[in-house]
Design a protein around this motif. Structure first.
Motif, PDB file in Angstrom:
ATOM      1  N   MET A   1      -4.255  40.002  73.193  1.00 14.88           N
ATOM      2  CA  MET A   1      -4.952  40.773  72.338  1.00 14.88           C
ATOM      3  C   MET A   1      -3.881  42.007  71.917  1.00 14.88           C
ATOM      4  SD  MET A   1      -8.028  40.436  72.099  1.00 14.88           S
ATOM      5  CE  MET A   1      -7.612  38.757  72.070  1.00 14.88           C
ATOM      6  N   ILE A   2      -2.773  42.275  72.769  1.00 15.18           N
ATOM      7  CA  ILE A   2      -1.865  43.185  72.550  1.00 15.18           C
ATOM      8  C   ILE A   2      -0.890  42.811  71.301  1.00 15.18           C
ATOM      9  CG2 ILE A   2       0.286  44.519  73.248  1.00 15.18           C
ATOM     10  CD1 ILE A   2      -1.259  44.776  75.914  1.00 15.18           C
ATOM     11  N   GLN A   3      -0.685  41.283  71.534  1.00 12.47           N
ATOM     12  CA  GLN A   3       0.317  40.716  70.567  1.00 12.47           C
ATOM     13  C   GLN A   3      -0.562  40.505  69.160  1.00 12.47           C
ATOM     14  OE1 GLN A   3       0.807  36.699  72.352  1.00 12.47           O
ATOM     15  NE2 GLN A   3       2.525  37.636  73.631  1.00 12.47           N
ATOM     16  N   ARG A   4      -1.758  40.314  69.112  1.00 12.82           N
ATOM     17  CA  ARG A   4      -2.612  40.168  67.951  1.00 12.82           C
ATOM     18  C   ARG A   4      -2.600  41.641  67.191  1.00 12.82           C
ATOM     19  NH1 ARG A   4      -8.499  37.930  68.496  1.00 12.82           N
ATOM     20  NH2 ARG A   4      -7.686  36.108  69.405  1.00 12.82           N
ATOM     21  N   ILE A   5      -2.652  42.699  68.150  1.00 13.49           N
ATOM     22  CA  ILE A   5      -2.699  44.227  67.385  1.00 13.49           C
ATOM     23  C   ILE A   5      -1.324  44.420  66.782  1.00 13.49           C
ATOM     24  CG2 ILE A   5      -2.659  46.478  68.103  1.00 13.49           C
ATOM     25  CD1 ILE A   5      -4.778  45.715  70.244  1.00 13.49           C
ATOM     26  N   GLN A   6      -0.255  43.983  67.658  1.00 14.37           N
ATOM     27  CA  GLN A   6       1.054  44.106  67.036  1.00 14.37           C
ATOM     28  C   GLN A   6       1.452  43.415  65.770  1.00 14.37           C
ATOM     29  OE1 GLN A   6       3.366  42.913  70.633  1.00 14.37           O
ATOM     30  NE2 GLN A   6       3.301  44.934  71.589  1.00 14.37           N
TER      31      GLN A   6
ATOM     32  N   GLU B   1     -10.576  43.853  60.996  1.00 13.50           N
ATOM     33  CA  GLU B   1     -10.458  42.965  62.031  1.00 13.50           C
ATOM     34  C   GLU B   1     -10.066  43.886  63.309  1.00 13.50           C
ATOM     35  OE1 GLU B   1      -8.256  39.724  59.488  1.00 13.50           O
ATOM     36  OE2 GLU B   1      -6.985  40.741  60.854  1.00 13.50           O
ATOM     37  N   ALA B   2      -9.431  45.176  63.011  1.00 16.09           N
ATOM     38  CA  ALA B   2      -9.025  46.002  64.222  1.00 16.09           C
ATOM     39  C   ALA B   2     -10.490  46.545  64.929  1.00 16.09           C
ATOM     40  CB  ALA B   2      -8.240  47.146  63.978  1.00 16.09           C
TER      41      ALA B   2
ATOM     42  N   LEU C   1       2.511  49.480  69.482  1.00 13.79           N
ATOM     43  CA  LEU C   1       1.672  49.044  68.572  1.00 13.79           C
ATOM     44  C   LEU C   1       2.181  47.937  67.608  1.00 13.79           C
ATOM     45  CD1 LEU C   1      -0.095  52.244  66.683  1.00 13.79           C
ATOM     46  CD2 LEU C   1      -1.080  50.225  68.063  1.00 13.79           C
ATOM     47  N   TYR C   2       3.477  47.773  67.466  1.00 14.86           N
ATOM     48  CA  TYR C   2       4.082  47.126  66.413  1.00 14.86           C
ATOM     49  C   TYR C   2       4.904  45.798  67.119  1.00 14.86           C
ATOM     50  CZ  TYR C   2       3.547  51.147  63.608  1.00 14.86           C
ATOM     51  OH  TYR C   2       2.708  52.175  63.145  1.00 14.86           O
TER      52      TYR C   2
ATOM     53  N   ALA D   1      -4.343  47.297  76.529  1.00 14.75           N
ATOM     54  CA  ALA D   1      -4.728  46.661  75.474  1.00 14.75           C
ATOM     55  C   ALA D   1      -5.953  47.394  74.743  1.00 14.75           C
ATOM     56  CB  ALA D   1      -5.273  45.177  75.866  1.00 14.75           C
ATOM     57  N   GLU D   2      -6.655  47.840  75.955  1.00 21.06           N
ATOM     58  CA  GLU D   2      -8.100  48.604  75.127  1.00 21.06           C
ATOM     59  C   GLU D   2      -7.514  49.729  74.349  1.00 21.06           C
ATOM     60  OE1 GLU D   2     -11.500  49.056  77.717  1.00 21.06           O
ATOM     61  OE2 GLU D   2     -12.321  50.635  76.608  1.00 21.06           O
TER      62      GLU D   2
END
Ligand SMILES: Cc1cc2nc3c(=O)[nH]c(=O)nc-3n(C[C@H](O)[C@H](O)[C@H](O)COP(=O)(O)OP(=O)(O)OC[C@H]3O[C@@H](n4cnc5c(N)ncnc54)[C@H](O)[C@@H]3O)c2cc1C
Length: 728
Positions: A556-561, A583-584, A233-234, A610-611
């Motif tokens: 997407m994963i990078q954006r979440i992190q 945004e999330a 997540l980070y 990612a989902e």
């Protein structure tokens, strides 16, 4: 073993059904231990070894992955009830330590205390090399004002040894470990109170390189989720790479989360992900920063401490006051260091530990007197030293604030003296205390004798997770959650207690499964339509993941992190968190609507991750927003920024990266709101709500207080009443 192949209309998929009594997801220390106990309890119930082994499966995305296998520190700590021959300890004292910072259920704390030694000795029996003295006492040490010497360690890789020893035991027992299985879905049957998790659907990662994609469906009468924390997540994280977790899938299946706000953060190396706790900091390295290009070295800590003695002592204390703790930042305590490191990295600078040099002080610092036994003379910035007249050992520190080991405060000086670590340089002190701590970096391509070690304030552990009762059963009957996925810790926990909790949880879940739900295989024939419906939806989603032009899963994963590190890390702020939540939610809805662009089979796993990471991030942010709304202040391992809060230092400015609302202003923080210690914040997935999660504060459960005499307790045990709530 009831394995049934099901051919589908789609020739590119090979689907295989498997049936077990219990399906365990995750092969870390927690999952492996639960499997070992299950096998042993089944044998005790009269099943043959073969019958017992065939009833259990451990499903994992990687035997060599996860925090237990890949993470550690200078001497990774296992926190258990005290085993010192001359210091008495008790389960109640132990439970008090686990729960005294609040938000911790009393029944879980006492269960972890009571089960602690049983599980510790179980690990000893399977071969984990915890050290003893010549009389057989398990030698302990104190962590952070723990008078009972409860901490022990088998070295930097304690949790790796634990999971490896437990794996060998499982292999001796013949229990199947299904490796390379990426969990894609948790199959549910029924609804409301009768909802159950019937099985786990996985994509075989090895088949990503073959013509046909293999999908496995592990049906179980009982499901144990032990897939660890949501490490991916980070962005700034010391969780091992690939530790994804399955939180999003579990929320979707109906499990409720608790204490998600209580993530822990601390100093760790980033090139090789490893905690720099314990002797790495007790060796008192120099801490400096550079600009992005490696120039402009600055000894940035010095500006915030009044003397070398204070600064160096706090670097030392970081060793066993490891996680960032907002209650240790005022008056120049050890967590001020985390905050300053964080602030430096927020400016785009890089921070390093330099073991070849001692800390460098401030030219304005006044000379300081100290006693030869390390006793300091209390003094603040600008005050003149006042040495004790006639004390022969009194000497003066060089005027520039040069490091002098004898000027350390007594706690640090005495520790180093007893450890035989009064050498001239940090690397020599580290070698004297703990040569394997240097070796582990060497094994990972970093020579501490030749190069500085880059560090950052990293996400390390989540004290929260999924709600469980005192048998580690979740809100869905028959589904258990153990290890880091379970929400058993409160706002703070002693270092090493995560490993204890993971073992006790696995024992309790196994005990309950065998004694209450039994050892039979499941029969889901009545639910075939429901199962087929969910599988069809899943495969349709896999097709949707091939949509060209949709967002790329890795992006997407990078954006979440990035969002999680900025808005759900050590600094939190209401406005920023609300924006991040919005945004999330948008991101998750976008993925649901448009799918993801994962045209090749190999990218399928990224899309799956990612989902569910997107949904996990919504849950975490929703919990953070709600806690801030309730008036939550700085606690555990995070700081809440507030305009009317407490100023730490006029030069500590809120960083500008990611533009938090207070960016560029003097950092002020809101102290803890102690009224929130007596409840736990729960979140449950509800797609009909705008933020997709429902929040509820629940009261803490107390520890049971009805100690019974032997005979009635024995009867309860014989009659199985101990497993029935309010009876045993
Ligand atoms: C750097 C570091 C240092 C630490 N030091 C300490 C310490 O000193 N003392 C202490 O008590 N704790 C410590 N911890 C915390 C502790 O290591 C973990 O909480 C603990 O190891 C978690 O064990 P677990 O079995 O629950 O999960 P893990 O060991 O993380 O195992 C998770 C398992 O689930 C599998 N899995 C994950 N996602 C999926 C998926 N999507 N599909 C299929 N399988 C999946 C993984 O492959 C793995 O097998 C530390 C953590 C870190 C990161």
């Amino acid at each position: 073993m009831g394995v049934k192949d099901k051919q589908t209309a789609n020739p590119s998929l090979k689907i295989t059904f498997h049936r077990y009594n219990t399906v365990i997801v995750g092969s870390g220390a927690a999952g492996m231990n639960c499997a070992v106990h299950l096998y042993e309890f089944m044998c005790q119930k009269g099943f043959s070894r073969k019958e017992s082994a065939e009833r259990i499966v451990v499903v994992t995305r990687g035997l060599a992955l996860g925090a237990s296998r890949m993470s550690g520190s200078d001497k990774q700590t296992y926190y258990k009830m005290g085993t010192s021959p001359d210091v008495p300890d008790s389960a109640e004292e132990f439970a008090r330590t686990l729960s005294n910072a609040g938000c911790c259920h009393g029944d879980l704390a006492i269960a972890e205390a009571i089960g602690s030694l049983r599980e510790f000795y179980h690990l000893v029996q399977v071969g984990v090399p915890f050290p003893t003295d010549s009389m057989g006492s398990f030698v302990g040490y104190k962590t952070d004002h723990d008078p009972f010497e409860r901490a022990t360690s088998a070295g930097p890789k304690t949790s790796k040894f634990m999971s490896e020893c437990l794996q060998r035991q499982l292999e001796r027992y013949g229990v199947e470990i299904a490796d390379n299985q990426e969990v894609a879905h948790l199959l549910t049957v029924g609804c409301g109170q009768s909802r159950r998790i019937a099985g786990v659907v996985t994509v075989d990662r090895k088949s990503l390189y073959r013509v046909r994609l293999r999908v496995n469906i592990y049906l179980g009468a009982n499901i144990v989720l032990a897939a660890g924390g949501p490490g991916e997540l980070y962005e700034t994280s010391v969780y091992p790479k690939g530790q994804v977790g399955i939180h999003g899938l579990a929320f979707k299946a109906g499990l409720v989360g608790e204490n998600l706000t209580e993530s822990q953060f601390g100093l760790a190396s980033t090139k090789f992900r490893w905690n720099v706790s314990g002797t790495y900091m007790q060796a008192i390295p120099r801490i400096f920063s550079t600009d992005a290009g490696g120039s402009d070295e600055r000894d940035f800590l010095a500006g915030y401490f009044p003397s070398m003695s204070k600064m160096a002592t706090n670097i030392f204390l970081k060793g066993y006051q490891w996680p960032f703790d907002p209650q240790r930042i005022e008056n120049q305590q050890s967590s001020l260091i985390d905050l300053l490191v964080f602030n430096e990295t927020q400016k785009g600078r890089h921070v390093f530990l330099d073991f070849l040099h001692n800390p460098v002080g401030h030219s304005e610092w006044q000379p300081q007197a100290q006693l030869g036994d390390g006793k300091p003379l209390a003094r603040t910035r600008g005050e003149q030293p006042s040495p004790s007249p006639g004390d022969e050992a009194t000497r003066m520190e060089p005027p520039t604030g040069t490091f002098n080991i004898e000027a350390l405060e007594p706690e640090a000086y005495q520790y180093l003296k007893r450890a035989g670590a009064l050498q001239d340089t940090p690397i020599d002190r580290l070698f004297a205390m703990n040569p394997p701590a240097i070796e582990i970096y060497k094994q990972n391509g970093i020579d501490l004798y030749a190069e500085p070690l880059e560090i950052a304030v990293c996400a390390q552990h989540n004290n929260g997770g999924f709600a469980v009762n005192k048998w580690w059963e979740s809100n869905i009957p028959g589904t258990f959650v153990i290890g880091e996925m379970a929400a058993t810790h409160g706002v703070k926990r002693p270092g090493g207690s995560a490993l204890n909790a993971g073992q006790v949880g696995g024992l309790r879940a196994a005990q309950y499964i065998v004694n209450v739900y039994g050892c039979e295989l499941p029969d889901y024939s009545a639910s075939e339509d429901e199962i087929t419906g969910q599988l069809d939806q899943l495969f349709a989603k896999f097709d949707k993941y091939r949509a060209v032009g949709s967002p790329m899963p890795k992006v997407m994963i990078q954006r979440i992190q990035k969002r999680m590190t900025l808005s759900a890390g050590i600094m939190r702020e209401s406005k920023t968190a609300r924006r991040a939540l919005k945004e999330a939610v948008e991101l998750y809805r976008l993925i649901q609507k448009n799918g993801l662009s994962a045209p090749g089979k190999r990218a399928l796993v990224w899309a799956i991750q990612a989902e569910h990471l997107a949904l996990t991030s919504v849950a975490y942010l929703k919990a953070i927003v709600e806690l801030l709304r309730q008036g939550g202040g700085s606690r555990g391992s995070h700081l809440v920024i507030a305009r009317d809060g407490v100023e730490i230092h006029p030069d500590i400015i809120v960083g500008t990266t990611g533009q938090p609302a207070a960016a560029g202003k003097v950092l002020k923080f809101k102290p803890e709101n102690p009224s929130l210690r007596d409840s736990v914040l729960r979140v449950a997935y509800d797609d009909s709500l705008p933020d997709m999660f429902r929040c509820e504060s629940v009261e803490l459960r107390a520890a049971p207080s009805d100690a019974k005499a032997f005979e009635p307790a024995w009867r309860d045990f014989r009659e199985g009443k101990i497993y029935r709530e309010n009876e045993g």
